[in-house]
Design a protein around this motif. Structure first.
Motif, mmCIF file in Angstrom:
data_model
loop_
_atom_site.group_PDB
_atom_site.id
_atom_site.type_symbol
_atom_site.label_atom_id
_atom_site.label_comp_id
_atom_site.label_asym_id
_atom_site.label_seq_id
_atom_site.Cartn_x
_atom_site.Cartn_y
_atom_site.Cartn_z
ATOM 1 N N VAL A 117 29.020 15.808 2.179
ATOM 2 C CA VAL A 117 28.748 16.132 3.566
ATOM 3 C C VAL A 117 27.967 17.447 3.640
ATOM 4 O O VAL A 117 28.266 18.414 2.943
ATOM 5 C CB VAL A 117 30.056 16.235 4.377
ATOM 6 N N GLY A 118 26.912 17.455 4.464
ATOM 7 C CA GLY A 118 26.100 18.659 4.649
ATOM 8 C C GLY A 118 24.963 18.810 3.667
ATOM 9 O O GLY A 118 24.111 19.680 3.870
ATOM 10 N N GLU A 119 24.943 17.996 2.623
ATOM 11 C CA GLU A 119 23.856 18.111 1.645
ATOM 12 C C GLU A 119 22.607 17.355 2.134
ATOM 13 O O GLU A 119 22.704 16.398 2.900
ATOM 14 C CB GLU A 119 24.303 17.585 0.285
ATOM 15 N N GLU A 120 21.447 17.794 1.643
ATOM 16 C CA GLU A 120 20.177 17.236 2.083
ATOM 17 C C GLU A 120 19.545 16.353 1.002
ATOM 18 O O GLU A 120 19.789 16.532 -0.195
ATOM 19 C CB GLU A 120 19.196 18.356 2.445
ATOM 20 N N GLY A 121 18.761 15.389 1.480
ATOM 21 C CA GLY A 121 18.005 14.526 0.593
ATOM 22 C C GLY A 121 16.564 14.427 1.057
ATOM 23 O O GLY A 121 16.231 14.806 2.177
ATOM 24 N N VAL A 122 15.705 13.893 0.184
ATOM 25 C CA VAL A 122 14.275 13.793 0.481
ATOM 26 C C VAL A 122 13.794 12.391 0.128
ATOM 27 O O VAL A 122 14.197 11.814 -0.883
ATOM 28 C CB VAL A 122 13.456 14.837 -0.312
ATOM 29 N N LEU A 123 12.937 11.857 0.977
ATOM 30 C CA LEU A 123 12.284 10.582 0.711
ATOM 31 C C LEU A 123 10.780 10.785 0.882
ATOM 32 O O LEU A 123 10.333 11.282 1.919
ATOM 33 C CB LEU A 123 12.798 9.504 1.669
ATOM 34 N N GLN A 124 10.005 10.445 -0.144
ATOM 35 C CA GLN A 124 8.556 10.612 -0.117
ATOM 36 C C GLN A 124 7.872 9.252 -0.104
ATOM 37 O O GLN A 124 8.203 8.376 -0.915
ATOM 38 C CB GLN A 124 8.071 11.429 -1.306
ATOM 39 N N ILE A 125 6.931 9.085 0.828
ATOM 40 C CA ILE A 125 6.168 7.844 0.944
ATOM 41 C C ILE A 125 4.715 8.146 0.612
ATOM 42 O O ILE A 125 4.099 9.022 1.223
ATOM 43 C CB ILE A 125 6.265 7.254 2.360
ATOM 44 N N SER A 126 4.173 7.416 -0.348
ATOM 45 C CA SER A 126 2.771 7.566 -0.738
ATOM 46 C C SER A 126 1.983 6.384 -0.188
ATOM 47 O O SER A 126 2.347 5.227 -0.411
ATOM 48 C CB SER A 126 2.636 7.624 -2.266
ATOM 49 N N CYS B 56 0.817 -1.210 0.000
ATOM 50 C CA CYS B 56 0.000 0.000 0.000
ATOM 51 C C CYS B 56 0.851 1.260 0.000
ATOM 52 O O CYS B 56 0.329 2.370 -0.106
ATOM 53 C CB CYS B 56 -0.926 0.005 1.211
ATOM 54 N N THR B 57 2.178 1.116 0.140
ATOM 55 C CA THR B 57 3.067 2.271 0.134
ATOM 56 C C THR B 57 4.034 2.189 -1.042
ATOM 57 O O THR B 57 4.527 1.121 -1.402
ATOM 58 C CB THR B 57 3.889 2.346 1.433
ATOM 59 N N THR B 58 4.278 3.312 -1.649
ATOM 60 C CA THR B 58 5.299 3.432 -2.691
ATOM 61 C C THR B 58 6.246 4.559 -2.281
ATOM 62 O O THR B 58 5.838 5.517 -1.619
ATOM 63 C CB THR B 58 4.676 3.754 -4.062
ATOM 64 N N VAL B 59 7.499 4.424 -2.692
ATOM 65 C CA VAL B 59 8.523 5.355 -2.219
ATOM 66 C C VAL B 59 9.296 5.937 -3.395
ATOM 67 O O VAL B 59 9.656 5.224 -4.339
ATOM 68 C CB VAL B 59 9.504 4.636 -1.263
ATOM 69 N N THR B 60 9.533 7.225 -3.328
ATOM 70 C CA THR B 60 10.473 7.900 -4.227
ATOM 71 C C THR B 60 11.480 8.650 -3.359
ATOM 72 O O THR B 60 11.143 9.108 -2.264
ATOM 73 C CB THR B 60 9.754 8.889 -5.155
ATOM 74 N N TYR B 61 12.719 8.767 -3.848
ATOM 75 C CA TYR B 61 13.741 9.390 -3.008
ATOM 76 C C TYR B 61 14.829 10.013 -3.872
ATOM 77 O O TYR B 61 14.929 9.757 -5.091
ATOM 78 C CB TYR B 61 14.357 8.367 -2.055
#
Length: 363
Positions: free
Chosen positions: A87-96, A75-80
């Motif tokens: 070092v110091g950089e940001e990332g994003v993970l989205q859960i639908s 029931c969940t799908t993920v994009t990231y």
């Protein structure tokens, strides 16, 4: 010589063990997540998939990328973020999350594995999924002026003074009107606010009203039931009864302060009057003692019946001091096995609410 070797070996082993323990305690996490759990709240099936976003920061000198993500449900799908991060950089993970996959409360787990050693973190997604009703008249039996609800009252449960309690209440729009958030008007106490969550709710659709209860603005403790009216027009005024248990919030304190903070001791906590007459009032005494080293403040004493009268000579108890709480019980109009509850609210952070029970058999 053998003894010397044994002692040397033991000392060397303990030294290595201490270094290992120290290194384990000072390990810096490679990813710093803003949050690792998101509550989506109440989701109606017809709203479709809902997306939660988790953000992280890479803290190590080595290059980092996400290698793999596991979920515990289809029931969940993920994009990231698939880029390589410095070092110091940001990332994003989205859960639908797809609410049509289940009904009721859900808690989904997502495991994120990176390319670096020990970069495997767990994220959580929670909420309550509500399927679309097959028969709205049956599922929403409590109807007022074209609005259908599952329950007659809104139960907020436990509300604390440190932050407002929020609850989403679903309803079915049986009216022929379209409802908009800016048209919603609320008539009730200031500490209870209502908001429509959707941009609009069409006729024969479901909506979510967000009930926001501020325990701090209530400025009182105990059990309460408040009438709240709301409307989208002069002819569509609906009334709810909002019930809540309001408690004072106490932050955590250091273990060494355990014997210092106010400490309320009550004796006795249960009184059995045995068999009594309905025409005879009964008087009892309960002793409150402060076993802490700071002043104990009795915030409130609340009984569960108008048949109880409770009096104290003062509401502040010094360290080591005892004060009597006088109880008067009027059993008039009652018969059979009876139990009265007296709730004592204080600034004792370990037991801010304590219960005294008064039992009897009334003839």
């Amino acid at each position: 010589m053998n003894l010397f070797r044994k002692l040397f070996t033991t000392a060397l082993f303990l030294s290595i063990l201490a270094q290992v323990c120290l290194s384990q305690e000072t390990v810096t996490p490679k990813l710093i997540w803003e949050i690792n759990k998101i509550d989506l709240g109440t989701i109606l099936e017809e709203q479709g998939p809902q997306v939660a976003e988790f953000r992280f920061t890479h803290t190590q000198d080595s290059l980092f990328w996400i290698e793999r993500v596991w979920t515990d449900c289809g029931c969940t799908t993920v994009t990231y973020t698939e880029d390589t991060l410095n070092v110091g950089e940001e990332g994003v993970l989205q859960i639908s999350y797809d609410p049509s996959a289940s009904a009721g409360f859900f808690s989904r787990m997502v495991v994120v594995k990176g390319n670096l050693m020990d970069t495997q973190d767990t994220l959580y997604l929670e909420g309550t999924a509500v399927p679309f009703p097959q028969d709205p008249d049956i599922d929403y039996p409590n109807q007022q002026l074209g609005f259908g609800f599952r329950q007659q009252k809104v139960n907020m449960g436990d509300v604390f003074t440190n932050e407002p309690k929020i609850k989403n209440v679903e309803f079915f729009n049986f009216t022929g009107e379209t409802l908009y958030p800016d048209s919603l008007r609320t008539f009730g106490p200031d500490y209870i606010q209502l908001r429509l969550k959707q941009d609009s709710v069409q006729a024969n659709e479901r909506g979510l009203i967000q009930v926001i209860y501020s325990g701090a603005d209530k400025n009182d403790l105990g059990f309460f039931e408040d009438p709240v009216q709301f409307s989208w027009s002069d002819s569509l005024v609906v009334q709810w009864d909002v019930i809540a248990n309001v408690f004072e919030y106490f932050p955590a304190f250091a273990k060494e302060d355990l014997g210092v903070v106010p400490n309320l001791s009550i004796s006795p906590k249960e009184i059995d009057l045995k068999e009594i007459s309905a025409g005879q009032k009964k008087n009892e005494t309960v002793t409150l003692t402060n076993k802490g080293q700071k002043v104990l403040e009795i915030r409130k004493i609340q009984g569960n019946c108008d048949c109880l009268k409770m009096t104290m000579s003062k509401m502040e108890i010094n360290p080591g001091e005892s004060v009597d709480l006088h109880l008067e019980f009027d059993p008039a109009g009652r018969q059979g096995i009876d139990q009265r509850n007296i709730y004592i609210f204080s600034n004792d952070p370990l037991n801010p609410v304590q219960l005294v029970v008064l039992k009897s058999r009334i003839k």
